[in-house]
Design a protein around this motif. Structure first.
Motif, PDB file in Angstrom:
ATOM      1  N   VAL A 279      -6.583  -0.767  -4.940  1.00  0.00           N
ATOM      2  CA  VAL A 279      -6.058  -1.792  -5.643  1.00  0.00           C
ATOM      3  C   VAL A 279      -6.489  -3.064  -4.804  1.00  0.00           C
ATOM      4  O   VAL A 279      -6.152  -3.317  -3.680  1.00  0.00           O
ATOM      5  N   ARG A 280      -7.099  -4.108  -5.818  1.00  0.00           N
ATOM      6  CA  ARG A 280      -7.251  -5.334  -5.107  1.00  0.00           C
ATOM      7  C   ARG A 280      -6.680  -6.671  -6.017  1.00  0.00           C
ATOM      8  O   ARG A 280      -6.568  -7.771  -5.413  1.00  0.00           O
ATOM      9  N   THR A 281      -6.444  -6.243  -7.102  1.00  0.00           N
ATOM     10  CA  THR A 281      -5.683  -7.407  -7.951  1.00  0.00           C
ATOM     11  C   THR A 281      -4.210  -6.951  -8.373  1.00  0.00           C
ATOM     12  O   THR A 281      -3.733  -5.889  -8.344  1.00  0.00           O
ATOM     13  N   GLU A 282      -3.498  -8.092  -8.799  1.00  0.00           N
ATOM     14  CA  GLU A 282      -2.114  -8.212  -9.165  1.00  0.00           C
ATOM     15  C   GLU A 282      -1.959  -7.139 -10.594  1.00  0.00           C
ATOM     16  O   GLU A 282      -1.147  -6.662 -10.471  1.00  0.00           O
ATOM     17  N   GLN A 283      -2.950  -7.373 -11.408  1.00  0.00           N
ATOM     18  CA  GLN A 283      -2.797  -6.576 -12.692  1.00  0.00           C
ATOM     19  C   GLN A 283      -2.983  -5.106 -12.335  1.00  0.00           C
ATOM     20  O   GLN A 283      -2.133  -4.299 -12.896  1.00  0.00           O
ATOM     21  N   ASP A 284      -3.982  -4.449 -11.467  1.00  0.00           N
ATOM     22  CA  ASP A 284      -4.037  -3.255 -11.135  1.00  0.00           C
ATOM     23  C   ASP A 284      -2.619  -2.864 -10.252  1.00  0.00           C
ATOM     24  O   ASP A 284      -2.104  -1.605 -10.732  1.00  0.00           O
ATOM     25  N   ALA A 285      -2.079  -3.531  -9.475  1.00  0.00           N
ATOM     26  CA  ALA A 285      -0.731  -3.324  -8.752  1.00  0.00           C
ATOM     27  C   ALA A 285       0.183  -2.918  -9.650  1.00  0.00           C
ATOM     28  O   ALA A 285       1.069  -2.305  -9.704  1.00  0.00           O
ATOM     29  N   LEU A 286       0.394  -3.864 -10.722  1.00  0.00           N
ATOM     30  CA  LEU A 286       1.200  -3.760 -11.692  1.00  0.00           C
ATOM     31  C   LEU A 286       1.318  -2.530 -12.539  1.00  0.00           C
ATOM     32  O   LEU A 286       2.306  -1.854 -12.809  1.00  0.00           O
ATOM     33  N   CYS A 287       0.057  -2.163 -12.939  1.00  0.00           N
ATOM     34  CA  CYS A 287      -0.275  -0.975 -13.619  1.00  0.00           C
ATOM     35  C   CYS A 287       0.326   0.255 -12.735  1.00  0.00           C
ATOM     36  O   CYS A 287       1.207   1.315 -13.123  1.00  0.00           O
ATOM     37  N   VAL A 288       0.032   0.273 -11.354  1.00  0.00           N
ATOM     38  CA  VAL A 288       0.610   1.491 -10.654  1.00  0.00           C
ATOM     39  C   VAL A 288       2.000   1.335 -10.516  1.00  0.00           C
ATOM     40  O   VAL A 288       2.714   2.594 -10.512  1.00  0.00           O
ATOM     41  N   ALA A 289       2.559   0.173 -10.229  1.00  0.00           N
ATOM     42  CA  ALA A 289       4.050   0.144 -10.029  1.00  0.00           C
ATOM     43  C   ALA A 289       4.754   0.481 -11.013  1.00  0.00           C
ATOM     44  O   ALA A 289       6.033   1.089 -10.941  1.00  0.00           O
ATOM     45  N   ALA A 290       4.278   0.076 -12.292  1.00  0.00           N
ATOM     46  CA  ALA A 290       5.143   0.547 -13.665  1.00  0.00           C
ATOM     47  C   ALA A 290       5.213   2.007 -13.727  1.00  0.00           C
ATOM     48  O   ALA A 290       6.066   2.395 -14.082  1.00  0.00           O
ATOM     49  N   TYR A 291       4.082   2.609 -13.323  1.00  0.00           N
ATOM     50  CA  TYR A 291       3.928   4.083 -13.585  1.00  0.00           C
ATOM     51  C   TYR A 291       4.979   4.667 -12.281  1.00  0.00           C
ATOM     52  O   TYR A 291       5.549   5.570 -12.832  1.00  0.00           O
ATOM     53  N   ALA A 292       4.924   4.205 -11.361  1.00  0.00           N
ATOM     54  CA  ALA A 292       5.746   4.588 -10.366  1.00  0.00           C
ATOM     55  C   ALA A 292       7.194   4.431 -10.755  1.00  0.00           C
ATOM     56  O   ALA A 292       8.027   5.417 -10.446  1.00  0.00           O
ATOM     57  N   LEU A 293       7.457   3.376 -11.289  1.00  0.00           N
ATOM     58  CA  LEU A 293       8.905   3.009 -11.732  1.00  0.00           C
ATOM     59  C   LEU A 293       9.323   4.027 -12.830  1.00  0.00           C
ATOM     60  O   LEU A 293      10.290   4.610 -12.775  1.00  0.00           O
ATOM     61  N   ARG A 294       8.392   4.489 -13.787  1.00  0.00           N
ATOM     62  CA  ARG A 294       8.642   5.417 -14.801  1.00  0.00           C
ATOM     63  C   ARG A 294       8.706   6.627 -14.293  1.00  0.00           C
ATOM     64  O   ARG A 294       9.849   7.534 -14.718  1.00  0.00           O
ATOM     65  N   LYS A 296       9.850   7.543 -11.063  1.00  0.00           N
ATOM     66  CA  LYS A 296      11.352   7.435 -10.657  1.00  0.00           C
ATOM     67  C   LYS A 296      12.623   7.348 -11.254  1.00  0.00           C
ATOM     68  O   LYS A 296      13.374   8.275 -11.239  1.00  0.00           O
ATOM     69  N   THR A 297      12.376   6.989 -12.559  1.00  0.00           N
ATOM     70  CA  THR A 297      13.489   7.181 -13.561  1.00  0.00           C
ATOM     71  C   THR A 297      13.580   8.940 -13.964  1.00  0.00           C
ATOM     72  O   THR A 297      14.495   9.219 -14.570  1.00  0.00           O
ATOM     73  N   GLU A 298      12.536   9.590 -13.863  1.00  0.00           N
ATOM     74  CA  GLU A 298      12.443  10.940 -14.253  1.00  0.00           C
ATOM     75  C   GLU A 298      12.632  11.739 -13.007  1.00  0.00           C
ATOM     76  O   GLU A 298      12.424  12.922 -13.188  1.00  0.00           O
ATOM     77  N   GLY A 299      13.186  11.332 -11.914  1.00  0.00           N
ATOM     78  CA  GLY A 299      13.454  11.916 -10.878  1.00  0.00           C
ATOM     79  C   GLY A 299      12.407  12.194  -9.783  1.00  0.00           C
ATOM     80  O   GLY A 299      12.582  12.894  -8.893  1.00  0.00           O
ATOM     81  N   CYS A 300      11.399  11.431  -9.915  1.00  0.00           N
ATOM     82  CA  CYS A 300      10.104  11.821  -8.911  1.00  0.00           C
ATOM     83  C   CYS A 300       9.709  10.394  -8.325  1.00  0.00           C
ATOM     84  O   CYS A 300       9.463   9.378  -9.120  1.00  0.00           O
ATOM     85  N   ASP A 301      10.225  10.361  -6.714  1.00  0.00           N
ATOM     86  CA  ASP A 301       9.908   9.128  -6.245  1.00  0.00           C
ATOM     87  C   ASP A 301       8.558   9.146  -5.737  1.00  0.00           C
ATOM     88  O   ASP A 301       8.068   9.908  -4.783  1.00  0.00           O
ATOM     89  N   MET A 302       7.729   8.188  -6.006  1.00  0.00           N
ATOM     90  CA  MET A 302       6.139   7.895  -5.477  1.00  0.00           C
ATOM     91  C   MET A 302       6.214   6.793  -4.720  1.00  0.00           C
ATOM     92  O   MET A 302       6.671   5.791  -5.054  1.00  0.00           O
ATOM     93  N   THR A 303       5.712   6.873  -3.371  1.00  0.00           N
ATOM     94  CA  THR A 303       5.698   5.919  -2.231  1.00  0.00           C
ATOM     95  C   THR A 303       4.531   4.887  -2.752  1.00  0.00           C
ATOM     96  O   THR A 303       3.436   5.300  -3.062  1.00  0.00           O
ATOM     97  N   LEU A 304       4.951   3.768  -2.726  1.00  0.00           N
ATOM     98  CA  LEU A 304       4.005   2.598  -2.958  1.00  0.00           C
ATOM     99  C   LEU A 304       3.945   1.736  -1.645  1.00  0.00           C
ATOM    100  O   LEU A 304       4.833   1.604  -0.935  1.00  0.00           O
ATOM    101  N   PRO A 305       2.783   1.206  -1.302  1.00  0.00           N
ATOM    102  CA  PRO A 305       2.485   0.276  -0.036  1.00  0.00           C
ATOM    103  C   PRO A 305       3.786  -0.821   0.092  1.00  0.00           C
ATOM    104  O   PRO A 305       3.820  -1.493  -0.862  1.00  0.00           O
TER     105      PRO A 305
END
Length: 328
Positions: A279-294, A296-305
């Motif tokens: 990941v090099r851009t804010e837009q790509d980071a947003l996409c990954v972070a939104a997926y990780a947040l989703r 987490k709400t389903e009970g799976c914690d995924m670690t982000l840098p």
């Protein structure tokens, strides 16, 4: 019928459905009452009885007996007391959907269509998934108009065209969409043209050729060209295909990350780590972070840098902070 004490009317369509108590055994039962003067109701009652007898009670209510009075035909059925599917966990809903596909297949093999699949008709009873309410079943090929629950009813049911298993596939796909499960698989079930629909598969796996077509539609819907994916076998789970797309460096990362928008299953930790390193851009980071947040709400914690909070803008930082507070 003095043996059964009526407790409550549950609904009336062609047949009237009542909750009753068997005074001899003390158990609760369901009564399906059809007036003999109503030919359609009697035919529907006969279809329901025939199908329940053939299903033999594993994933359907047991049919205890069929009774007749001077004015009525009455089916006495098992009263299902379990957890409604709508109140189950994500993992349990996944299992219920898989079982529902098997139940529908069995119904189809017996020559019938269920036509009204929805979460209110599915229960988990200990280790048993049960589909209830068979008062709307039709024979495959029937031209009879049928109005099911509107938000899950296949479009062709209101017409006089022959009804096929595609109608049940549509309802299964709508339930999968409601529960945010199997995003790639359910697309096969929601084609407007019944002839293009495919029945849901039991295992949650999809033939590789179909997956290639779906990834063409879902990941690069904007008209981008999709590389030919080399699938290792005849079948591949959707997360396997997503992993292959995400790790294919022949395409820009921003294009590949679009696949996360429809993914409702957690990626392997190693795959997510490789993606985060690219990941090099804010837009790509947003996409990954939104997926990780989703996830987490389903009970799976995924670690982000952790450094993403400082490296990228406030939007990414906010998503990561929200993820950290979910379920706390």
């Amino acid at each position: 019928m003095n043996r059964y004490r009526r407790l409550k009317v549950l609904g009336c369509n062609l047949c009237c459905t009542e909750l009753a108590r068997d005074e001899e055994t003390g158990r609760l039962v369901i009564l399906r009452r059809a007036r003999k003067s109503d030919i359609l109701a009697c035919r529907q009652s006969a279809r329901e009885a025939d199908l329940l007898l053939k299903l033999k009670g594993r994933n359907a209510p047991c049919l205890y007996e069929c009774r007749e009075t001077e004015t009525e035909r009455v089916l006495v059925e098992e009263y299902i007391q379990g957890t409604p599917a709508g109140g189950l966990s994500r993992a349990q809903k996944r299992r219920v959907l898989q079982e529902a596909a098997r139940i529908l297949e069995r119904i189809h093999q017996l020559g019938y269509l269920y036509l009204d699949l929805k979460e209110d008709h599915l229960f988990l009873c200990d280790d048993r998934v049960v589909l209830i309410d068979y008062d709307g079943v039709l024979e495959a090929g029937s031209r009879q108009c049928f109005f099911a629950t509107l938000d899950s009813m296949a479009p062709e049911l209101a017409g006089d065209c022959p009804k096929t298993t595609a109608a049940d596939a549509w309802a299964w796909g709508m339930l999968a969409r409601r529960w945010h499960l199997y995003p790639l698989q359910r697309r096969r079930c929601l084609q407007l043209d019944p002839g293009r629909r495919r029945d849901p598969l039991h295992s949650g796996k999809i033939p590789g050729s179909v997956l290639i077509w779906m990834i063409t539609v879902s990941v690069f819907a904007a008209g981008l060209c999709v590389p030919v994916l080399q699938l290792p076998g005849s079948q591949m789970h959707e997360t396997d295909l997503v992993r292959q797309v995400l790790l294919d460096d022949s395409r820009p990362l921003s294009e590949r990350l679009q696949v996360l928008q429809d993914l409702d299953e957690p990626l392997e930790a190693g795959v997510l780590e490789q993606v985060c390193r690219k990941v090099r851009t804010e837009q790509d980071a947003l996409c990954v972070a939104a997926y990780a947040l989703r996830m987490k709400t389903e009970g799976c914690d995924m670690t982000l840098p952790a450094e993403w909070k400082d490296r990228f803008g406030s939007d990414v930082s906010q998503l990561m902070e929200w993820k950290e507070t979910v379920n706390d």
